[in-house]
Design an enzyme around this catalytic site. Structure first.
Site, short mmCIF file in Angstrom:
data_model
loop_
_atom_site.label_atom_id
_atom_site.label_comp_id
_atom_site.label_asym_id
_atom_site.label_seq_id
_atom_site.Cartn_x
_atom_site.Cartn_y
_atom_site.Cartn_z
N THR A 167 0.82 -1.21 0.00
CA THR A 167 0.00 0.00 0.00
C THR A 167 0.86 1.26 0.00
OG1 THR A 167 -1.77 -1.17 1.10
CG2 THR A 167 -1.79 1.21 1.35
N THR A 223 1.58 -4.68 4.11
CA THR A 223 1.39 -5.07 5.51
C THR A 223 0.71 -6.44 5.68
OG1 THR A 223 -0.70 -3.86 5.57
CG2 THR A 223 1.25 -2.69 6.31
N1 ASP Z 1 -2.80 -5.52 0.68
C1 ASP Z 1 -1.70 -4.61 0.96
C2 ASP Z 1 -0.41 -5.38 0.86
O1 ASP Z 1 -0.17 -6.17 1.75
C3 ASP Z 1 -1.89 -4.02 2.29
C4 ASP Z 1 -0.81 -3.08 2.77
O2 ASP Z 1 0.26 -2.94 2.23
O3 ASP Z 1 -1.08 -2.40 3.79
O4 ASP Z 1 0.35 -5.22 -0.06
#
Ligand code: ASP
Length: 358
Positions: free
Chosen positions: A22, A104
């Site tokens: 993200t 994340t």
């Molecule tokens: N779906 C995203 C990922 O893990 C979530 C994030 O980065 O916060 O790439």
């Protein structure tokens, strides 16, 4: 590879490795709906351009895009790529510290992976490897990525007097050991760190620091990185009301090498599973017990005696225990090929006793 900021031969480098997530995401209508976005759209060099004016003096930034994915799609070959890139950078005398930007969703797997394959190496060299990410896409109003990235660079570049080299994570103005990361909220800005013991970045908490030192003292030797196609096949199964023996039986005829069980409470397994699990273990499938509760330890033989061959995973969640078991199975294979009789249980037991920082 892109280079920015005052770059001279003698200026220590901070290498920033981009994996996507993200932090590199873009929303199509960021003012109205910042949570409707695609992860892994912006190159790491562009993310760094936005914070260039705030980079600490005395370091130059080097960046490398290893992947640009939504980390829900993380693969084992990408972990190999990242692990090798981090080890290579640690060996490079020009590199003072390393930052990894990551999604994340699976940052907890990558955090433990890096600890197990190069935690000791980073500590011995006195270098910090710092994982970070974001909960809001790069073009959202109040995006958290730029401040997380800047904090991670500062943590990687800051002197070691107050805290040793090792594998860390920085999120929402706090630092923790990367292996303690765990995304425990779907949207909160500090979701990946909120349930982990952590310390405010600029005011290191003495109990956290002694915890870091205890973990580093307990982790004596890094494990080898499995080659891309040699990662052992390990699955995660969750115990629940109405669990059926067939859920385990189905795996008995497969090539699966390990099962990580997310039990209820202290890692309890439904009685319907016990017989087939014991058969799985007798067939040579490695079995590890964790809890689906989200926090707390899973200890051996508590509350009931473990069946033969089953190990408790200590503080590790099921996804982390899966990485630990894969590396332990691979370490057993490599030990055997060099004539040593160490088992996956020997390697896993070393991981499962790593202290919890409280
Ligand atoms: N779906 C995203 C990922 O893990 C979530 C994030 O980065 O916060 O790439």
């Amino acid at each position: 590879m892109s280079q920015i900021h005052d770059h001279s031969e003698n200026t220590p480098h901070i290498l920033v490795l981009g994996m996507g997530g993200t932090i590199a995401g873009l929303a199509s209508n960021p003012d109205k709906d910042p949570l409707q976005y695609a992860a892994g759209q912006v190159e790491i060099g562009s993310l760094l351009d936005h914070i260039e004016t705030a980079i600490p003096d005395g370091v130059c930034l080097i960046s490398k895009q290893l992947a640009n994915i939504n980390s829900c799609n993380l693969t084992e070959p990408l972990l190999v790529l990242l692990g090798n890139a981090v080890r290579e950078a640690l060996e490079n005398t020009k590199v003072k510290g390393i930052v990894v930007t990551h999604g994340t969703d699976t940052i907890e797997e990558t955090g433990l992976f890096l600890q197990l394959i190069c935690g000791k190496f980073a500590q011995n060299l006195g270098k910090r490897v710092v994982l970070t990410g974001a909960m809001l896409p790069a073009n959202a109003p109040n995006a958290d990525g730029p401040s997380n990235l800047l904090d991670a660079i500062q943590w990687a570049a800051s002197p070691l007097d107050n805290c040793p080299g090792g594998i860390y994570a920085v999120f929402g103005g706090r630092a923790c050991m990367a292996m303690d990361l765990a995304k425990r909220h779907t949207t909160a800005l500090i979701a990946p760190i909120q349930s982990s013991p952590s310390s405010p970045l600029r005011l290191i908490n003495p109990s956290w620091l002694s915890g870091v030192k205890a973990v580093e003292a307990a982790w004596a030797e890094d494990l080898p990185i499995p080659r891309g196609h040699e990662w052992p096949w390990v699955e995660i199964l969750t115990s629940h009301a109405g669990a059926r023996p067939e859920t385990i039986d189905l795996w008995l005829g497969s090539k699966v090498q390990g099962l990580v069980l997310a039990g209820t409470g202290m890692g309890n397994l439904h009685e319907q599973w016990l017989k087939p699990l014991s058969n799985a273990s007798k067939q040579g499938i490695a079995v590890v017990r964790t809890s689906r509760s989200g926090a707390g330890l899973v200890l051996p033989n508590i509350p009931e005696k473990d069946f033969e061959g089953c190990l408790a995973a200590g503080k590790f969640s099921a996804p982390k225990a899966r990485i630990a078991l894969q590396l332990a199975l691979n370490a057993e294979k490599q030990a055997k090929s060099s004539g040593k009789s160490l088992t996956w249980q020997d390697f896993f037991a070393r991981i499962a006793v790593l202290p919890e920082i409280r």
